[in-house]
Every structure is written in structure tokens, then in C-alpha cells.
Design a protein around this motif. Sequence first.
Motif, PDB file in Angstrom:
ATOM      1  N   GLY A 337       5.746 -10.378 -24.727  1.00  0.00           N
ATOM      2  CA  GLY A 337       7.226 -10.064 -26.016  1.00  0.00           C
ATOM      3  C   GLY A 337       7.700  -9.341 -24.827  1.00  0.00           C
ATOM      4  O   GLY A 337       8.490  -8.805 -25.559  1.00  0.00           O
ATOM      5  N   HIS A 338       6.857  -8.668 -23.394  1.00  0.00           N
ATOM      6  CA  HIS A 338       7.507  -7.987 -23.300  1.00  0.00           C
ATOM      7  C   HIS A 338       7.306  -7.858 -21.576  1.00  0.00           C
ATOM      8  O   HIS A 338       6.148  -7.836 -21.572  1.00  0.00           O
ATOM      9  CB  HIS A 338       6.939  -6.371 -23.605  1.00  0.00           C
ATOM     10  CG  HIS A 338       8.090  -5.271 -22.874  1.00  0.00           C
ATOM     11  ND1 HIS A 338       7.396  -4.283 -22.023  1.00  0.00           N
ATOM     12  CD2 HIS A 338       8.988  -4.759 -23.270  1.00  0.00           C
ATOM     13  CE1 HIS A 338       8.292  -3.482 -22.177  1.00  0.00           C
ATOM     14  NE2 HIS A 338      10.057  -4.252 -22.264  1.00  0.00           N
ATOM     15  N   ALA A 339       7.604  -7.959 -20.758  1.00  0.00           N
ATOM     16  CA  ALA A 339       7.590  -7.632 -19.654  1.00  0.00           C
ATOM     17  C   ALA A 339       7.881  -6.852 -18.174  1.00  0.00           C
ATOM     18  O   ALA A 339       8.729  -6.122 -18.907  1.00  0.00           O
ATOM     19  CB  ALA A 339       8.333  -9.356 -18.804  1.00  0.00           C
ATOM     20  N   VAL A 340       7.197  -6.079 -17.532  1.00  0.00           N
ATOM     21  CA  VAL A 340       7.165  -5.471 -16.290  1.00  0.00           C
ATOM     22  C   VAL A 340       7.163  -5.806 -14.856  1.00  0.00           C
ATOM     23  O   VAL A 340       6.407  -6.606 -14.767  1.00  0.00           O
ATOM     24  CB  VAL A 340       6.261  -4.349 -16.950  1.00  0.00           C
ATOM     25  CG1 VAL A 340       6.622  -3.733 -18.206  1.00  0.00           C
ATOM     26  CG2 VAL A 340       5.390  -4.989 -16.352  1.00  0.00           C
ATOM     27  N   PRO A 341       7.890  -4.909 -14.131  1.00  0.00           N
ATOM     28  CA  PRO A 341       8.224  -5.162 -13.239  1.00  0.00           C
ATOM     29  C   PRO A 341       6.767  -4.512 -12.497  1.00  0.00           C
ATOM     30  O   PRO A 341       5.793  -3.751 -13.214  1.00  0.00           O
ATOM     31  CB  PRO A 341       9.464  -4.975 -12.285  1.00  0.00           C
ATOM     32  CG  PRO A 341       9.643  -3.854 -13.253  1.00  0.00           C
ATOM     33  CD  PRO A 341       8.380  -3.732 -13.770  1.00  0.00           C
ATOM     34  N   HIS A 342       6.069  -5.371 -11.515  1.00  0.00           N
ATOM     35  CA  HIS A 342       4.729  -4.848 -11.070  1.00  0.00           C
ATOM     36  C   HIS A 342       4.269  -4.668  -8.920  1.00  0.00           C
ATOM     37  O   HIS A 342       4.222  -5.842  -8.880  1.00  0.00           O
ATOM     38  CB  HIS A 342       3.384  -5.284 -11.844  1.00  0.00           C
ATOM     39  CG  HIS A 342       1.743  -4.829 -11.388  1.00  0.00           C
ATOM     40  ND1 HIS A 342       1.044  -4.294 -11.919  1.00  0.00           N
ATOM     41  CD2 HIS A 342       0.715  -5.182 -10.002  1.00  0.00           C
ATOM     42  CE1 HIS A 342       0.508  -3.535 -11.612  1.00  0.00           C
ATOM     43  NE2 HIS A 342      -0.557  -4.637  -9.924  1.00  0.00           N
ATOM     44  N   GLN A 343       4.336  -3.715  -8.265  1.00  0.00           N
ATOM     45  CA  GLN A 343       4.221  -4.028  -7.124  1.00  0.00           C
ATOM     46  C   GLN A 343       2.699  -4.215  -6.348  1.00  0.00           C
ATOM     47  O   GLN A 343       2.107  -3.996  -7.092  1.00  0.00           O
ATOM     48  CB  GLN A 343       4.925  -2.487  -6.740  1.00  0.00           C
ATOM     49  CG  GLN A 343       6.001  -2.565  -6.406  1.00  0.00           C
ATOM     50  CD  GLN A 343       7.170  -2.799  -5.508  1.00  0.00           C
ATOM     51  OE1 GLN A 343       7.609  -4.027  -6.084  1.00  0.00           O
ATOM     52  NE2 GLN A 343       6.488  -2.658  -4.368  1.00  0.00           N
ATOM     53  N   ILE A 344       3.316  -4.481  -6.099  1.00  0.00           N
ATOM     54  CA  ILE A 344       1.725  -5.665  -5.166  1.00  0.00           C
ATOM     55  C   ILE A 344       2.093  -5.380  -3.578  1.00  0.00           C
ATOM     56  O   ILE A 344       2.559  -6.533  -3.317  1.00  0.00           O
ATOM     57  CB  ILE A 344       0.673  -6.348  -6.231  1.00  0.00           C
ATOM     58  CG1 ILE A 344      -0.808  -6.903  -5.651  1.00  0.00           C
ATOM     59  CG2 ILE A 344       1.451  -7.576  -6.390  1.00  0.00           C
ATOM     60  CD1 ILE A 344      -1.414  -7.983  -6.327  1.00  0.00           C
ATOM     61  N   ALA A 345       0.616  -5.903  -3.247  1.00  0.00           N
ATOM     62  CA  ALA A 345       1.322  -5.677  -1.797  1.00  0.00           C
ATOM     63  C   ALA A 345       0.473  -6.958  -1.367  1.00  0.00           C
ATOM     64  O   ALA A 345      -0.381  -7.904  -2.091  1.00  0.00           O
ATOM     65  CB  ALA A 345       0.079  -5.241  -0.310  1.00  0.00           C
ATOM     66  N   LYS A 346       1.639  -8.102  -0.377  1.00  0.00           N
ATOM     67  CA  LYS A 346       1.416  -9.493  -0.578  1.00  0.00           C
ATOM     68  C   LYS A 346      -0.224 -10.028  -0.224  1.00  0.00           C
ATOM     69  O   LYS A 346      -0.869 -11.062  -0.689  1.00  0.00           O
ATOM     70  CB  LYS A 346       2.659  -9.814  -0.055  1.00  0.00           C
ATOM     71  CG  LYS A 346       4.049  -9.901  -0.357  1.00  0.00           C
ATOM     72  CD  LYS A 346       4.769  -9.909   1.154  1.00  0.00           C
ATOM     73  CE  LYS A 346       7.130 -10.209   0.618  1.00  0.00           C
ATOM     74  NZ  LYS A 346       7.162 -10.929   1.682  1.00  0.00           N
ATOM     75  N   ALA A 347      -0.685  -9.188   0.515  1.00  0.00           N
ATOM     76  CA  ALA A 347      -1.701  -9.983   1.545  1.00  0.00           C
ATOM     77  C   ALA A 347      -3.144  -9.413   0.143  1.00  0.00           C
ATOM     78  O   ALA A 347      -3.333 -10.177  -0.504  1.00  0.00           O
ATOM     79  CB  ALA A 347      -2.395  -8.789   2.400  1.00  0.00           C
ATOM     80  N   ASP A 348      -2.883  -8.456  -0.567  1.00  0.00           N
ATOM     81  CA  ASP A 348      -3.615  -8.309  -1.637  1.00  0.00           C
ATOM     82  C   ASP A 348      -3.397  -9.069  -2.872  1.00  0.00           C
ATOM     83  O   ASP A 348      -4.442 -10.044  -3.368  1.00  0.00           O
ATOM     84  CB  ASP A 348      -3.413  -6.881  -2.500  1.00  0.00           C
ATOM     85  CG  ASP A 348      -3.847  -5.653  -1.335  1.00  0.00           C
ATOM     86  OD1 ASP A 348      -4.557  -5.970  -0.470  1.00  0.00           O
ATOM     87  OD2 ASP A 348      -3.376  -4.836  -1.739  1.00  0.00           O
ATOM     88  N   LEU A 349      -3.012  -9.683  -3.096  1.00  0.00           N
ATOM     89  CA  LEU A 349      -2.061 -10.897  -3.974  1.00  0.00           C
ATOM     90  C   LEU A 349      -2.498 -12.343  -3.340  1.00  0.00           C
ATOM     91  O   LEU A 349      -3.564 -12.912  -4.352  1.00  0.00           O
ATOM     92  CB  LEU A 349      -0.703 -10.825  -4.277  1.00  0.00           C
ATOM     93  CG  LEU A 349      -0.400 -12.234  -4.894  1.00  0.00           C
ATOM     94  CD1 LEU A 349      -0.317 -12.258  -6.297  1.00  0.00           C
ATOM     95  CD2 LEU A 349       1.912 -11.847  -5.235  1.00  0.00           C
ATOM     96  N   LEU A 350      -2.585 -12.491  -2.353  1.00  0.00           N
ATOM     97  CA  LEU A 350      -3.096 -13.960  -1.997  1.00  0.00           C
ATOM     98  C   LEU A 350      -4.795 -13.854  -2.175  1.00  0.00           C
ATOM     99  O   LEU A 350      -5.241 -14.704  -2.205  1.00  0.00           O
ATOM    100  CB  LEU A 350      -2.344 -14.493  -0.431  1.00  0.00           C
ATOM    101  CG  LEU A 350      -2.667 -15.093   0.330  1.00  0.00           C
ATOM    102  CD1 LEU A 350      -1.903 -16.194  -0.236  1.00  0.00           C
ATOM    103  CD2 LEU A 350      -2.181 -14.819   1.508  1.00  0.00           C
ATOM    104  N   LYS A 351      -4.625 -12.563  -1.775  1.00  0.00           N
ATOM    105  CA  LYS A 351      -7.134 -12.659  -1.857  1.00  0.00           C
ATOM    106  C   LYS A 351      -6.897 -13.145  -3.251  1.00  0.00           C
ATOM    107  O   LYS A 351      -8.008 -13.816  -3.789  1.00  0.00           O
ATOM    108  CB  LYS A 351      -6.964 -11.374  -2.011  1.00  0.00           C
ATOM    109  CG  LYS A 351      -7.621 -11.175  -0.079  1.00  0.00           C
ATOM    110  CD  LYS A 351      -7.681  -9.471  -0.068  1.00  0.00           C
ATOM    111  CE  LYS A 351      -7.404  -9.242   2.142  1.00  0.00           C
ATOM    112  NZ  LYS A 351      -7.856  -7.250   1.507  1.00  0.00           N
ATOM    113  N   LEU A 352      -6.023 -12.434  -4.375  1.00  0.00           N
ATOM    114  CA  LEU A 352      -6.547 -12.445  -5.982  1.00  0.00           C
ATOM    115  C   LEU A 352      -6.095 -13.907  -6.476  1.00  0.00           C
ATOM    116  O   LEU A 352      -7.103 -14.653  -6.995  1.00  0.00           O
ATOM    117  CB  LEU A 352      -5.606 -11.174  -6.919  1.00  0.00           C
ATOM    118  CG  LEU A 352      -5.929 -10.587  -6.950  1.00  0.00           C
ATOM    119  CD1 LEU A 352      -5.140  -9.411  -7.141  1.00  0.00           C
ATOM    120  CD2 LEU A 352      -7.462 -10.231  -7.364  1.00  0.00           C
ATOM    121  N   LEU A 353      -4.964 -14.471  -5.436  1.00  0.00           N
ATOM    122  CA  LEU A 353      -5.004 -16.135  -5.861  1.00  0.00           C
ATOM    123  C   LEU A 353      -6.060 -17.039  -5.287  1.00  0.00           C
ATOM    124  O   LEU A 353      -6.521 -17.919  -5.792  1.00  0.00           O
ATOM    125  CB  LEU A 353      -3.354 -16.592  -5.450  1.00  0.00           C
ATOM    126  CG  LEU A 353      -2.821 -15.590  -5.634  1.00  0.00           C
ATOM    127  CD1 LEU A 353      -1.463 -16.039  -5.008  1.00  0.00           C
ATOM    128  CD2 LEU A 353      -2.055 -16.153  -7.752  1.00  0.00           C
TER     129      LEU A 353
END
Length: 353
Positions: A337-353
Motif C-alpha cells: 500500500g505504499h511505494a518508495v523510490p530506491h536509488q541503486i547502481a545499475k551494476a549492483d542491481l544487475l548482480k542482484l538479478l
Amino acid sequence: MKTLTVALPGREYDILIERGLLSQAGERIRAVLPKAQKLAVVTDRNVEFLYSSAVLDSLRAAGFEARLFTVPAGEKSKTPSQLAALWEGFMEFGLTRTDGVAALGGGVVGDLAGFAAATILRGVALVQIPTTLLSQVDSSVGGKVAVDLEHGKNLAGAFYQPRLVLMDPDVLNTLDLPQFMDGMAEVIKYGCIWDADFFDFLAARSSRPELMADIEHILYTCCDIKRQVVTQDELDTGLRMILNFGHTLGHAYELAGRYVEWSHGEAVAAGMCAAARLGVTLGVTPPEVPQKLEEALEALGQVTRLSCSMEDYAAAIGLDKKGAGADITLILLNRLGHAVPHQIAKADLLKLL
Ligand code: GLY
């Protein structure tokens, strides 16, 4: 009749929701365009067959000279060449700046006709008459209009608010089930990002008949949320980004399926679930949220997990050699019921995916 007002200063407009509203289109549009003589009604071949006579009869009864402009159904019509064909057609029809354009159809028609209205004669009045669940709860409200370019979707466009949105829930009866469920992914998104009670209300309904029994409430609630978001951030520089919950990863799945294997709704459903799981990993989203979301989507037969290559994830988040160090803003849920923006380095995001 349920009515919502999108209170943008100087460009206020109403969203009207009522069963059978298509046959009142003429009088409703006349009330907002008292001086218009001509109305160009843009539609696609499927919608023309189903609903154009009701709308044209009503427009003519209200004194409009109405002409139908029919484009082939599907995303392939959202092109600069189709836009140019509409411009020429409008001129041949003799449209003037006091006249208007009505978009009768789903998101493709709304985006194309909307951009044509925004640009012909430097802008004529636009009325949105959305005929799919997806376009009723999303694209007909908020003024984003566009065509696709070879470089990507929606790359040429504008923010151009309609003068009126007419929403007839009865038109949803002619959608096939996958099209209806496509819209439901976006409906559930509104519960996720803004209204936990609405999420619970949706989660308690697992069939189309149950949802259609409450469809006016569902349309009203989604449009009310979108209205509040758009009036605070019309130009999509802040709050409006929360509407993209599930869309970044959804875009990766659309790419992975080359835009044919997975519909937008399926990709968004799986994208929301992936974003919820990612949010847990990042310590933003409470651990029970992914399961609740998956259960609500699965109850409606939606997909909750799709696979995707690293190349498609990288393309969807815009990670190339130049952008390797750059950040991306992901939309996550810090509670249902509540969304927030979250900044993340693209390279870090790719590692998590
Ligand atoms: N469809 C997302 C938006 O209108 O911003």
C-alpha cells in the motif's frame, strides 16, 4: 454516475464512469466543447465494429459533424506514419482549432489520437473514451500521449491532458479474458503502491464476474489514485514514478519475450513480484509482501515469475558501457500500500538479478 475531477490548474477535467455512457457521449462532450462543430473520432478496426455506431449516433444527435478515422488494431499503428496520416485526414475533414478529436479505443488509439490532437493545429481538444481495462485505469488519464520510434516505444510524445474522459464499464464485457487480466495487473498495482485496503479488496476476488460486479468501484479507485498522483507531479519528475512499480523489470520480460511472448500485463505482474522480492533482499520491503502479492495474482491466473537473460535485464535498466556507473531509481514497496523510490547502481542491481 461516478465523477472524478483531475484538478490541474487551468486544465481541469472530469472522468465520468457509468454503465451505458457510450450512448451519452454526444451530450457529455457537448457540455465541455460548446462551440465545436466537427469531431474526428479515432478508433481501431475491432472497436469500430463494436462501438462506433453508438458513439457516432450520439455525437450526431448532439449536433456534431463526426467522422470516423480507423487504424489497424495493435501496437503497429502507433507510428509516425500513422500519425501523419491522421494529420492529413483531419485537414481533409476541415478540422479547426475550435473542433476536437475523440480517442475511442485502448491504449494504442488513446496514445496515437492523443498525440495527433496535441500536435494538429498546435493542439485541439481531446476526449478520451477508453475501451480496455488497461486504458481505463491507466493511459486515458494523466495526459501521456506518444507514438513509437524504431529506437523504442513512446519516444515521440507529449503531456497533453484531455478535456474529458468517458468510461463505460459495459465495454469491458467484450474483452477476451487475457485482455481483461492484462488490465488487472495494473489494477493490483494501485493497491500495492497506494492503498492496502484496496489490495485486500482485490485479493478477495478471484474471478472476472466477481470483479465485474464491483467494476465501477474498481475503476473509480484506480482513477482516483492516478488523479492524485498526476495532479501532484504531472510531468513525471517525482511522485508519478511510483506508477512504474513492476515496470522496469516488466520491461526486461517484454524484451526477453520480444514483445510477443508476454503481454504488458503479464510482464508487469511478474515485474511487480520480482520487485517485491528484490525489495526484501534490499531490506526495504517486509518479507511477507512477495507471497501476498503472488497469491493475489495467482488467484487471477496471472504469471508471477518469468525468466530473462542478463542481456535483456541490462538493456531494460539501460546498462551499457557508458552507463556502467550510473544509478537507476527502482520503485519498491516499503509496505503493502505504499511505494518508495530506491536509488541503486545499475551494476549492483544487475548482480542482484
Ligand atoms: N502510465 C504511467 C503514467 O501515466 O505515468
